[in-house]
Design a protein around this motif. Structure first.
Motif, PDB file in Angstrom:
ATOM      1  N   GLU A 143       1.286  76.719  45.629  1.00  0.00           N
ATOM      2  CA  GLU A 143       1.890  76.328  44.347  1.00  0.00           C
ATOM      3  C   GLU A 143       1.619  77.365  43.264  1.00  0.00           C
ATOM      4  OE1 GLU A 143       1.673  72.221  43.006  1.00  0.00           O
ATOM      5  OE2 GLU A 143       0.720  71.670  44.911  1.00  0.00           O
ATOM      6  N   LEU A 144       0.395  77.873  43.232  1.00  0.00           N
ATOM      7  CA  LEU A 144       0.040  78.865  42.211  1.00  0.00           C
ATOM      8  C   LEU A 144       0.828  80.163  42.391  1.00  0.00           C
ATOM      9  CD1 LEU A 144      -3.842  78.368  42.167  1.00  0.00           C
ATOM     10  CD2 LEU A 144      -2.209  77.586  40.453  1.00  0.00           C
ATOM     11  N   ARG A 145       1.017  80.582  43.633  1.00  0.00           N
ATOM     12  CA  ARG A 145       1.743  81.831  43.886  1.00  0.00           C
ATOM     13  C   ARG A 145       3.212  81.721  43.522  1.00  0.00           C
ATOM     14  NH1 ARG A 145      -1.533  82.151  49.462  1.00  0.00           N
ATOM     15  NH2 ARG A 145      -3.377  83.286  48.702  1.00  0.00           N
ATOM     16  N   LEU A 146       3.764  80.505  43.638  1.00  0.00           N
ATOM     17  CA  LEU A 146       5.144  80.302  43.200  1.00  0.00           C
ATOM     18  C   LEU A 146       5.294  80.564  41.701  1.00  0.00           C
ATOM     19  CD1 LEU A 146       6.152  77.105  45.237  1.00  0.00           C
ATOM     20  CD2 LEU A 146       7.070  79.419  45.519  1.00  0.00           C
ATOM     21  N   GLU A 147       4.176  80.410  40.974  1.00  0.00           N
ATOM     22  CA  GLU A 147       4.170  80.656  39.521  1.00  0.00           C
ATOM     23  C   GLU A 147       3.586  82.031  39.192  1.00  0.00           C
ATOM     24  OE1 GLU A 147       5.613  78.709  37.389  1.00  0.00           O
ATOM     25  OE2 GLU A 147       6.105  77.203  38.929  1.00  0.00           O
ATOM     26  N   LYS A 148       3.510  82.880  40.232  1.00  0.00           N
ATOM     27  CA  LYS A 148       3.065  84.271  40.064  1.00  0.00           C
ATOM     28  C   LYS A 148       1.612  84.392  39.609  1.00  0.00           C
ATOM     29  CE  LYS A 148       7.661  86.258  39.373  1.00  0.00           C
ATOM     30  NZ  LYS A 148       8.365  85.107  39.911  1.00  0.00           N
ATOM     31  N   ILE A 149       0.771  83.459  40.051  1.00  0.00           N
ATOM     32  CA  ILE A 149      -0.670  83.562  39.834  1.00  0.00           C
ATOM     33  C   ILE A 149      -1.281  84.264  41.041  1.00  0.00           C
ATOM     34  CG2 ILE A 149      -2.839  82.312  39.461  1.00  0.00           C
ATOM     35  CD1 ILE A 149      -0.937  81.948  37.152  1.00  0.00           C
TER      36      ILE A 149
END
Length: 459
Positions: free
Chosen positions: A391-397
């Motif tokens: 989920e975080l990577r989908l938000e470029k974290i």
């Protein structure tokens, strides 16, 4: 076998690469800001493409590639003869070497323009960021493999292009916070000087000698000129040029006295005045523009303005940028009357300068690109951490999950060693409440947050 790398090459670890990518990205962003488009050319070129473009000294530094499967050739006697000749000279025939590693990016660019001329819109502005190779003696600031960042515009005679390139240089070094002295001259001046001393066929020998002034001094330059067959009278005529120091206007006056009566010399002086007059009305933030009437740049394809930049701070004395105008480089490949001008940033030397000065932004002085490490107490928590990371990577974290079932202390130690700024601890409570403990390792502050709140905090 003890592992090693060839002399004149370097490995770059993560910390170094983050710094180098900062330099690459800064220059690339400004290339595009000024309207340049990217291209790439092969690491190898035909040896006939490269030889004869860099002068005799340059040709000797070309890394040549031995023809593949040469042992299967039926012309063994011819090969042996060519190999024996190669031991006496730096020149090899295509019988032995059809290909070579590129020496720079400019000649391959000229070859590319000729091959793709019907698909290009002129003036064509390109940038190119790739490694080049030179069979040089390694020393401080001089490598056998290094990157060049080139920007060229071809298909235009306008001196506006030189003005834009100087502005581009200033913009890049201003953002990198490297103050530089940008020296410039004009090869037309040097051509006229060769005529003044009655040695028009020895312009290459003259420019190569003068170009070594910073390295070998006045006496060394004069000795090399004498060794190349220049008369005492010719060397005496060149002394005002070699010895003179003064401001830009005084240097123009010296040049006018020396070559102002020659048509090509007068043209060179006109072009120099054009650049100086324009930048008298402009504010250059991070470069000092200096007319250097001894600057020659040894590459034989330059015909007009030539540039060389050196850092104006620190102990690093080698040039970190070079360039100039070439009026007919494409003519060698069959496309006549195609003038171009370009510059080349020496990334490896800029990297060395910035390391010495330690002037990188704080965000670059790190050893990891990861912003958040997800830690866990067991197998179930590890599986949940993988979902949270998605989920975080989908938000470029930028985040990673600690992969092993280890004690929390070991996981925190891993984050500290990698300089990861935040850690998220996932246990059974976090899984059930969907509230996750986020800890700032620099301040020690920690708080319970939802995934959405973590995204907002870290973005």
């Amino acid at each position: 076998m003890k592992p090693s790398i060839p002399s004149g090459t370097r490995d770059f670890g993560t910390s170094d690469m983050l710094k180098r990518n900062y330099i690459f990205n800064t220059i690339k962003r400004n290339f595009e800001l000024f309207g340049y488009s990217p291209i790439e050319t092969p690491a190898m070129e035909k040896i006939t493409t490269l030889t004869g473009k860099y002068g005799d000294e340059g040709d000797q530094l070309i890394f040549k590639i031995l023809n593949s499967r040469i042992h299967e050739s039926k012309e063994k006697e011819e090969l042996l003869k060519e190999f024996q000749l190669s031991l006496q000279s730096s020149k090899n025939s295509e019988t032995l070497t059809e290909k070579a590693l590129r020496y720079d990016l400019t000649v391959p660019f000229a070859r590319y323009v000729v091959m793709n001329q019907h698909q290009l819109t002129f003036p064509f502005k390109r940038y190119q960021i790739q490694p080049v190779w030179r069979a040089d003696r390694p020393q401080k600031g001089r490598y056998r493999e290094f990157y060049q960042c080139d920007a060229d515009v071809i298909g235009s005679n306008s001196l506006t292009n030189e003005l834009e390139l100087i502005s581009l240089i200033d913009k890049c070094f201003s953002e990198l916070k490297v103050p530089v002295i940008l020296k410039f001259n004009n090869r037309k001046i040097l051509s006229a000087l060769a005529e003044v001393i009655n040695e028009p066929t020895k312009i290459v020998e003259m420019t190569v000698a003068i170009d070594k002034l910073d390295k070998i001094g006045i006496d060394g330059v004069n000795a090399e000129l004498a060794d190349q067959g220049f008369t005492k009278e010719a060397i005496n005529i060149l002394q005002p040029l070699i010895k003179f120091n003064g401001n830009n206007k005084e240097k123009v006056a010296i040049l006018t006295d020396l070559v102002g009566n020659h048509a090509i010399g007068a043209k060179g002086i006109e072009e120099i005045k054009y650049l100086l007059n324009y930048f008298e009305t402009q504010t250059l933030k991070h470069i000092q523009l200096e007319l250097d009437i001894t600057l020659a740049r040894g590459l034989s394809y330059y015909t007009g303005s030539i540039f060389e930049a050196k850092a104006n701070v620190g102990t690093f004395t080698a040039s970190i940028l070079g360039g100039g105008r070439y009026d007919d480089l494409t003519g060698i490949f069959g496309l006549k009357n195609m003038s171009g001008v370009g510059i080349s940033f020496g990334i490896d030397r800029i990297f060395d300068v910035m390391n010495e000065l330690n002037i990188y932004p704080d965000s670059v002085n790190q050893i990891s690109t990861t912003k958040l490490l997800l830690t866990h107490f067991g197998e179930l928590e590890l599986q949940h951490a993988l979902k949270v990371a998605q989920e975080l990577r989908l938000e470029k974290i930028n985040c990673e999950v600690y992969p092993d079932l280890s004690k929390i202390k070991k996981q925190f130690d891993f984050a500290n060693k990698k300089q990861i700024p935040f850690v998220c601890v996932i246990g059974s409570d976090e899984m059930s409440t969907q509230l996750y403990t986020l800890k700032n390792l620099a301040t020690g502050e920690q708080e319970k947050l939802t995934i959405q709140q973590i995204i907002e905090k870290l973005n």
